[in-house]
Design a protein around this motif. Structure first.
Motif, PDB file in Angstrom:
ATOM      1  N   SER B  10      11.957   4.437   1.095  1.00  0.00           N
ATOM      2  CA  SER B  10      10.713   4.043   0.450  1.00  0.00           C
ATOM      3  C   SER B  10      10.516   2.539   0.566  1.00  0.00           C
ATOM      4  O   SER B  10      11.486   1.786   0.724  1.00  0.00           O
ATOM      5  CB  SER B  10      10.702   4.471  -1.016  1.00  0.00           C
ATOM      6  OG  SER B  10      11.722   3.806  -1.722  1.00  0.00           O
ATOM      7  N   LEU B  11       9.253   2.133   0.486  1.00  0.00           N
ATOM      8  CA  LEU B  11       8.899   0.716   0.588  1.00  0.00           C
ATOM      9  C   LEU B  11       7.642   0.487  -0.238  1.00  0.00           C
ATOM     10  O   LEU B  11       6.690   1.273  -0.146  1.00  0.00           O
ATOM     11  CB  LEU B  11       8.626   0.344   2.049  1.00  0.00           C
ATOM     12  CG  LEU B  11       8.128  -1.065   2.344  1.00  0.00           C
ATOM     13  CD1 LEU B  11       9.218  -2.078   2.027  1.00  0.00           C
ATOM     14  CD2 LEU B  11       7.696  -1.198   3.803  1.00  0.00           C
ATOM     15  N   THR B  12       7.643  -0.561  -1.034  1.00  0.00           N
ATOM     16  CA  THR B  12       6.473  -0.905  -1.842  1.00  0.00           C
ATOM     17  C   THR B  12       6.030  -2.321  -1.508  1.00  0.00           C
ATOM     18  O   THR B  12       6.862  -3.229  -1.467  1.00  0.00           O
ATOM     19  CB  THR B  12       6.776  -0.809  -3.349  1.00  0.00           C
ATOM     20  OG1 THR B  12       7.160   0.531  -3.665  1.00  0.00           O
ATOM     21  CG2 THR B  12       5.540  -1.174  -4.175  1.00  0.00           C
ATOM     22  N   THR B  18       1.894  -7.669   4.625  1.00  0.00           N
ATOM     23  CA  THR B  18       2.279  -6.920   5.827  1.00  0.00           C
ATOM     24  C   THR B  18       3.477  -6.037   5.493  1.00  0.00           C
ATOM     25  O   THR B  18       4.522  -6.535   5.071  1.00  0.00           O
ATOM     26  CB  THR B  18       2.644  -7.874   6.980  1.00  0.00           C
ATOM     27  OG1 THR B  18       1.487  -8.633   7.363  1.00  0.00           O
ATOM     28  CG2 THR B  18       3.139  -7.079   8.186  1.00  0.00           C
ATOM     29  N   ALA B  19       3.300  -4.747   5.684  1.00  0.00           N
ATOM     30  CA  ALA B  19       4.400  -3.804   5.489  1.00  0.00           C
ATOM     31  C   ALA B  19       5.155  -3.655   6.804  1.00  0.00           C
ATOM     32  O   ALA B  19       4.540  -3.527   7.870  1.00  0.00           O
ATOM     33  CB  ALA B  19       3.861  -2.451   5.047  1.00  0.00           C
ATOM     34  N   ILE B  20       6.469  -3.681   6.728  1.00  0.00           N
ATOM     35  CA  ILE B  20       7.302  -3.539   7.930  1.00  0.00           C
ATOM     36  C   ILE B  20       8.228  -2.350   7.753  1.00  0.00           C
ATOM     37  O   ILE B  20       9.052  -2.328   6.841  1.00  0.00           O
ATOM     38  CB  ILE B  20       8.125  -4.814   8.190  1.00  0.00           C
ATOM     39  CG1 ILE B  20       7.192  -6.012   8.379  1.00  0.00           C
ATOM     40  CG2 ILE B  20       9.013  -4.626   9.426  1.00  0.00           C
ATOM     41  CD1 ILE B  20       7.908  -7.343   8.540  1.00  0.00           C
ATOM     42  N   PRO B  82      -4.358   0.067  -0.216  1.00  0.00           N
ATOM     43  CA  PRO B  82      -3.864   1.240  -0.970  1.00  0.00           C
ATOM     44  C   PRO B  82      -4.019   2.545  -0.206  1.00  0.00           C
ATOM     45  O   PRO B  82      -3.213   3.456  -0.350  1.00  0.00           O
ATOM     46  CB  PRO B  82      -4.729   1.214  -2.232  1.00  0.00           C
ATOM     47  CG  PRO B  82      -5.038  -0.240  -2.438  1.00  0.00           C
ATOM     48  CD  PRO B  82      -5.217  -0.794  -1.044  1.00  0.00           C
ATOM     49  N   GLY B  83      -5.042   2.644   0.616  1.00  0.00           N
ATOM     50  CA  GLY B  83      -5.257   3.831   1.436  1.00  0.00           C
ATOM     51  C   GLY B  83      -4.212   4.029   2.511  1.00  0.00           C
ATOM     52  O   GLY B  83      -4.152   5.099   3.132  1.00  0.00           O
ATOM     53  N   LEU B 109       5.610   4.802   2.016  1.00  0.00           N
ATOM     54  CA  LEU B 109       5.027   3.482   1.739  1.00  0.00           C
ATOM     55  C   LEU B 109       4.052   3.577   0.579  1.00  0.00           C
ATOM     56  O   LEU B 109       3.178   4.451   0.561  1.00  0.00           O
ATOM     57  CB  LEU B 109       4.293   2.962   2.978  1.00  0.00           C
ATOM     58  CG  LEU B 109       3.491   1.666   2.783  1.00  0.00           C
ATOM     59  CD1 LEU B 109       4.444   0.499   2.535  1.00  0.00           C
ATOM     60  CD2 LEU B 109       2.606   1.388   3.984  1.00  0.00           C
ATOM     61  N   THR B 110       4.213   2.673  -0.372  1.00  0.00           N
ATOM     62  CA  THR B 110       3.267   2.553  -1.481  1.00  0.00           C
ATOM     63  C   THR B 110       2.669   1.164  -1.437  1.00  0.00           C
ATOM     64  O   THR B 110       3.409   0.164  -1.413  1.00  0.00           O
ATOM     65  CB  THR B 110       3.954   2.771  -2.837  1.00  0.00           C
ATOM     66  OG1 THR B 110       4.559   4.070  -2.854  1.00  0.00           O
ATOM     67  CG2 THR B 110       2.938   2.671  -3.974  1.00  0.00           C
TER      68      THR B 110
END
Lengths: 113, 113
Positions: B10-12, B18-20, B82-83, B109-110
């Motif tokens: 999981s990742l928040t 930027t999410a990796i 958020p989408g 991913l949140t």
């Protein structure tokens, strides 16, 4: 957009029960796949087929049979269901070699009590 | 033994960051690496893919960085929304007569507003 339809969406059965999961694709795709999805394992391939009457074994085939009756229809059979087969099952289709995109159905949630 | 490994379950991140998402693999014969995105209640859908001859693939806010020598890749989601909250699966395949797509275990991913 390719369409893959699975039925039922939810199914509850008891240990030792007989279950058939259905999948139909209407895009004339040659390849069809059955996956199971479990937390911590991602998607694991059960069986796949590259045409009517053809069947190939995937990575986790034990306890499952499959049958591809037509180009459109691919069935997954659990003849003696066990609690370890409680899972979310996905069917997918793919056009042909050279096109690696998978189109998935919405899934069937199976609970074996 | 997982052939495709996603290091984080999981990742928040916050909106706008930027999410990796990271992924590694073991089989040197793998040459095609797609990322699939899955929303609750739906099947996975292809998001973006890269071949091993490239080291980067970009599609809008989504970019894959690929390191063949290290056998790893990452999905960068710029300006996260958020989408974008979903489960992301890294996958891999090798050129073969019996083509199969091997999936990682997924990263949920949140994106917090």
């Amino acid at each position: 957009e390719a369409a893959v339809t699975q039925s039922p969406r939810n199914k509850v059965t008891v240990t030792g029960g007989n279950v058939t999961l259905s999948c139909r694709q209407t895009n004339s795709h040659n390849y069809m796949y059955w996956y199971r999805q479990d937390t911590g394992h991602g998607l694991r391939l059960i069986h796949y087929s590259y045409g009517a009457g053809n069947l190939q074994i995937g990575d986790v085939p034990d306890g499952y049979k499959a049958t591809r009756t037509t180009q459109e229809d691919f069935f997954l059979l659990l003849e003696l269901a066990s609690p370890s087969q409680t899972s979310l099952y996905f069917c997918a289709s793919r056009e042909d070699r050279g096109n690696e995109r998978l189109f998935f159905g919405h899934g069937t949630k199976l609970s074996v009590l | 033994q997982q052939q495709v490994r996603q290091s984080s379950q999981s990742l928040t991140v916050w909106e706008g960051e930027t999410a990796i998402l990271n992924c590694s693999y073991e089989n040197s014969a793998f040459d095609y690496f797609p990322w699939y995105q899955q929303f609750p209640g739906e099947g996975p859908a292809l998001l973006i893919a890269i071949r091993s001859v490239s080291d980067k693939k970009e599609d809008g806010r989504f970019t894959i960085f690929f390191n063949k020598r290290e056998k790893n890749l990452s999905l960068h989601i710029k300006d996260s929304q958020p989408g974008d909250s979903a489960t992301y699966f890294c996958a891999a395949s090798a050129p073969s007569g019996s083509w199969q797509l091997i999936f990682g275990s997924g990263t949920q991913l949140t994106v917090m507003p």
